[in-house]
Structures are given as C-alpha cells and as structure tokens.
Enzyme design. Structure first.
Site: not given
Ligand code: M6R
Length: 614
Positions: A2, A27, A74, A100-101, A487, A491, A494, A510, A609
């Site tokens: 948020c 956010r 969010w 937010n929280g 990774e 990517k 997501e 395996h 984010k």
């Molecule tokens: O801000 P942070 O690096 O702690 O965030 C961790 C994850 O939330 C963040 O890397 C998330 O997996 C991203 N969406 C990846 O692209």
C-alpha cells in the site's frame, strides 16, 4: 504494501495527491482513494488503478482544497473493491484515515467497538482503527493527536497511518510502526509519503519517521514529533535527500522494467564507485575495513532474504564459501524468523533487501539481533528500516527501482557480493593472488561488458516471439549459474504468468525430466568453464525428448550452437562473473515475452514492490 500520501499547506492538494499516488502505485494497485478537505471532507474511491480514480475527478480542474490524504491499496483484509478502499471514515464521518500495514488484533478491537454500537461497512482492519481513534477521542475528550497516541497503544501489528479530523481541519496526524513513512518539509507546507517520491519535486528535506513515532502537523504550529510509548516530544532530524526526479520517470522507455534493465551498467558503476577504484588498487569497502576482525573470526555467515534477494543470497553463498572458506547458510527470512534457529557468537547475519522494508526480512533481522548476531545489511534504499536496524552494512546504489520485478537491484546485489568476497578473501589470504587480480580486472570492466550483453536485446526479443503460447518453462543451470536459473524462472512467472521452474541442471534426471516433451521449452545456462561438458550432456538429454532449448552460451561456442534451437551469447569470462552476465538475457527474454503477451510488466497482478506485510 500500500502507498500513502498526504498534503497540508497552501497549494491545491489534488494534483500533489494524484501524482504522488501514481509514483507509489508500485506498492499496490488493487484500488485507490482520496480525501480532500474544502469546507467539508469529500472522499472518492475506485477499484483498480490510480488512473481509474483519476477518471472520477474529471482532470481535477474543479478540485479545491489544500489538505488531503490518498491511498493506493494492496488488499490484505477483504477483496479489492470500493468499500474496502481507503480512506476509511469513522462512524461520525469526522475522521478519515489511510493505513499501510496490518492490525493483528483488529478482530478483538472490532468486537469491543461493535458492542459500543459502532457499525462497519468494510472488511478491513483499517476501518476498525479509525473508529478506535474516534472512540478514544470521544470518551477521553482529547484532540486528534492524543487520541491517535492512546489508540495506538491498544494496537498490535504494523502501521503507517495518516488521520484527518474535519472538526479541526488545520492539522493531520501521522504515525508509524513497521511500515515506512516519510515527511517532506516545505515552506509552511508538509508532504507525506510511503517513500519520498511523491514530494521529491517539491522538497528534498525529509523526515523519516522511526517506529513508535508520530507527527502532529498543524498549519498553525508546524510539526511536532512525539515518541508514542513514552509520550515525549523529540527533535526531528531533517535529512537532505540526494535522489533525483529523473530516476522515477520512464525516460522514453516503454516500461520501468526495460529502463531499469538498460540502466544496469550505470547502476553497477554507481555501486562500485569509491569501492573498486581501479584494478591495481585494493578494494575499499569501509564497513569491511572497520569490521574485518568480525569476518576474520566468523564461524558462520547466514544470509537472510526473500524472493530475488534470496537468489542473490544463494549466489552469495557460492562466492563466499569459494573465496572465504567460511561456512555459509542461506535462509528464507520468513522461515528463519519462525523456526527457532541456532545463532552462535561469531555468526554474521547478512540480510539482503532491495527495499530494506520487507516485513519478513526485517523481523528476521530483529530476531537475530536479539540473539546476539552481528548484522551486516545489504540494502538499496538509503535510510530504509533494515539499513537502520543492522549494525553496519553497505548500500547497493542501484538507484530507484520502480518495476515490481527486480532487475538492476539484483545485478547490483550479486556484483557487490562478489566484490565483498574478493575483498575479504584477499585480506584473509584465502584467494590466490592471480585469481584475485583476474576477477578484479573483469569486475572493473563489468559495466562495459554488460553494455555488450545488452546489445543482444533484439535477439532476446525475436526468441521471445516464438514462445508466447508456452504455458510452462524449465530453467537449468549448474554451479554459479544455478541461482540464475532460479531467478530467470521467477522473472518469467511473475511478469508473464507462465509457469516456470528453476533447477540445478543435474537434478533434471531426478524428476523434472518427466515433464520434458516438445511443449516444454528449456532455458539452459551453459557458459564455458565450471561443469560445461556436463551441461552439454544435459542439453543432449533434453533434445532427445524433443524440447526446444534456448541456451545462454559463451561467445564463440560452436558446440552448443549446433545442438540448441536458440542461443544468446555472452562474453567469455571467469566463471565467477558468468552468472552476472547470464542473468541479463534472461531478464530481457521475460520482459519481451510478458510485454508481447500484453501483460502489465511493471505492475504484475497480485504483486507489490515492497512486501511490508508477512
Ligand atoms: O525488497 P526486497 O529485496 O527485500 O524484496 C524481496 C522480494 O519481495 C522481491 O525480490 C520480489 O521477489 C521481487 N518481485 C522479485 O522480482
């Protein structure tokens, strides 16, 4: 998650709030809302993005009012709809609040308030909080500031809140615990944001609220900062921010993600500035210089992180064990914080976080601190909660990362981890001098080498075109390239919503090999050195099962180019550098697949984010 914004001063609040919300949309973007005060408080809310809210204001020309608050959500409690959107009003309609929280004891508080006759329209914890504040204000006969302070003492959970009382429309009250909150200080005007981006164009003077702090911001009396637990006044510390506004604009790129991918050479330069001075001078990392004895005597290093930062941590393990010969463990922060881990004297805990606000990583840091660990933080956002909670650390200086999918922050994390490992290993004599010099030289040239890799963007784009209908992908890599396979898969899933799995190449036999047929594209990171020949054998096994192979290979590799269906070359380099380079074509591949499928690349569904709730 948020985003929250606020303004109190003498300008029209609407444009400040709506533009601020757009900057904070990373956010959360399930719904948004604004309260503007002009003789009376008026609230508008919309499901969906901030642009949907903007439509309700018909360009904002008619919007008057120099005080207002806004929120982009969010969803945590209750689905993303108009009723659950913020700002929430108290039962009398006098108070409006953005939050937010998560208020963990909201159920119990709601039950108490319901018995007193309060009614709730939404399913949110935030509506409970605004009514709790109203109840305290009424029964204790206090002003808004005092009511917020007393109400928050009853609350368990995390919050960054802004509250406005239309019966005293010359002040707003804000408070923080767990979730981030920044106040921009102008001339007789104040801005509020979850981060400074909403007010950077107006002021660079910023107060970051600490946990358990609140600010009463009054048009008549200015800003008063209070410690909530002690109910005492504290002197605000005003920072002069160095951020620049261009960082938060797209600069001609179609998406922030693409811009951020192409910014990587510069981000790495910024990350190395003052640390990697030249290939012939010693690496200079002041926090390592200062705490070298801690590293020298460390019995164990524990990385804690989430998501992409966890992948960086995994590569950190490979780098640190290889170059330092110190045992390393890599933990998901969300598991670590709840599983009663053993932390010994002599352990160094290294949290890695782009935002520095991830709730699980922050909680794991606090727990490790309580158990006596030495905490060395690696964060991107300067002044973030994790940066402040750790004993010392280092910033990545990737610049603002707006795209929800992390790209440049990850590249800076892994480049910095290698630089740190080289520096500590060199000081500890656990790395051969010849190797140290070779890798240092390659690191010095990294920004230019990455420029070269980025010139393969067109190739990644044309390969992407062929896989828009794929519903599954497998990513394989070995050794240093294994974390990059993970990774790459993250990517893709997501931002394109295509299911993808990352695996160590040798593990394929395996289990995952059962999935392989002509409908399962397999991305293989097969750079020279390391276990190259073994990866070549893996590719043969995949081809025998008719899957299409997209290989990331070292420049001039003729062997794989013949057997793979598609390939992208990266410059030949030391195996410690290869993962940093190999990751870049994978970012591009994901970007182009997602964009061509019509996905919202910068704001993928259900994500945010900064994950500031657990
Ligand atoms: O801000 P942070 O690096 O702690 O965030 C961790 C994850 O939330 C963040 O890397 C998330 O997996 C991203 N969406 C990846 O692209």
């Amino acid at each position: 998650m948020c985003g929250i914004v606020g303004y109190i001063g003498n300008k029209d609040a609407y444009p400040i709030l709506i533009n601020g919300l757009k900057k904070l949309e990373y956010r959360g973007y399930d719904s948004s809302g604004i309260m503007l005060y002009d003789k009376k408080a008026s609230v508008k809310k919309a499901k969906g993005k901030v642009s949907d809210l903007e439509v309700l204001y018909k360009n904002g020309k008619e919007q008057k009012g120099c005080i207002g608050i806004g929120h982009t959500r969010w969803a945590t409690h209750g689905p993303p709809n108009k009723i659950n959107s913020h700002p929430h009003l108290s039962n009398s309609g006098d108070l409006s609040l953005i939050h937010n929280g998560i208020i963990e004891n909201y159920d119990a508080l709601k039950a108490i308030l319901s018995k007193k006759g309060y009614l709730f329209k939404s399913e949110t914890d935030s509506e409970v909080l605004v009514n709790l504040i109203e109840e305290v204000k009424k029964t204790k006969k206090v002003k808004l500031g005092k009511a917020v302070l007393l109400a928050l003492k009853q609350v368990v959970g995390a919050y960054a809140i802004v509250v406005f009382d239309s019966t005293n429309p010359t002040e707003i009250v804000t408070a923080k615990l767990g979730s981030p909150l920044a106040i921009g200080v102008g001339d007789s005007e104040y801005y509020i944001g979850s981060d400074p981006s909403p007010f950077l164009e107006f002021t660079k003077r910023c107060i970051y609220l600490n946990d358990h702090e609140m600010a009463i911001i009054s048009l008549k009396k200015g800003l008063t900062l209070r410690e909530i637990k002690k109910d005492s006044i504290i002197d605000p510390y005003i920072e002069n921010l160095k951020h620049n506004i261009e960082e938060v604009e797209k600069g001609g790129y179609a998406h922030f993600m693409l811009k951020e991918i192409f910014e990587q050479p510069q981000s790495i330069k910024d990350t190395f500035r003052g640390r990697l001075l030249s290939q012939s001078l010693p690496i200079k990392i002041s926090s390592i210089e200062e705490h070298f004895n801690k590293f020298k005597s460390a019995t164990r290093i524990i990385f804690i992180s989430c998501g992409t930062s966890w992948h960086a941590s995994l590569l950190g393990e490979y780098f640190f064990e290889e170059l330092l010969r110190i045992p390393v463990e890599v933990e998901y922060a969300s598991e670590f914080r709840y599983r009663n881990p053993i932390i010994n004297k002599g352990d160094i805990v290294i949290p890695i976080s782009q935002s520095g606000e991830t709730a699980d990583t922050l909680a794991a840091v606090k727990m490790a601190k309580k158990r006596g660990a030495f905490l060395y933080g690696i964060c991107n956002v300067v002044g973030s909660s994790i940066a402040r909670e750790t004993d010392t650390g280092i910033y990545t200086h990737a610049g603002s990362e707006i795209g929800v999918a992390s790209t440049k922050a990850f590249s800076c994390q892994i480049s910095l981890l290698l630089l740190m490992a080289l520096d500590i290993g060199n000081r500890m004599n656990t790395i051969e001098e010849k190797r140290y010099k070779r890798v240092l030289k390659e690191l010095s040239n990294l920004p230019e080498t990455i420029e070269k890799v980025l010139s393969s963007a067109k190739k990644a784009e044309s390969i992407a075109n062929k896989f828009l209908k794929a519903s599954n992908f497998l990513y394989l890599g070995r050794g240093y390239n294994f974390p990059i396979a993970l990774e790459g898969a993250l990517k893709l899933k997501e931002i394109s919503y295509i299911h993808a799995e990352g695996y160590p190449a040798a593990e394929m036999k395996h289990g995952p090999i059962a999935l392989i047929d002509k409908n399962m594209p397999v991305v293989v990171i097969a750079t020279k050195k390391g276990n190259y020949q073994k990866v070549v054998s893996n590719i043969m096994e995949i081809k025998a099962r008719e899957a299409e192979v997209i290989a990331i290979v070292s420049e001039g590799d003729k062997e794989i180019e013949v057997i793979a269906d598609h390939f992208i070359e990266i410059p030949e380099c030391d195996e410690l550098i290869a993962p940093i380079l190999a990751n870049i074509p994978l970012q591009l591949l994901s970007y182009y697949i997602a964009d061509k499928k019509g996905c919202d690349v910068d704001q993928p569904r259900n994500l945010a984010k900064s994950v500031t709730v657990e």
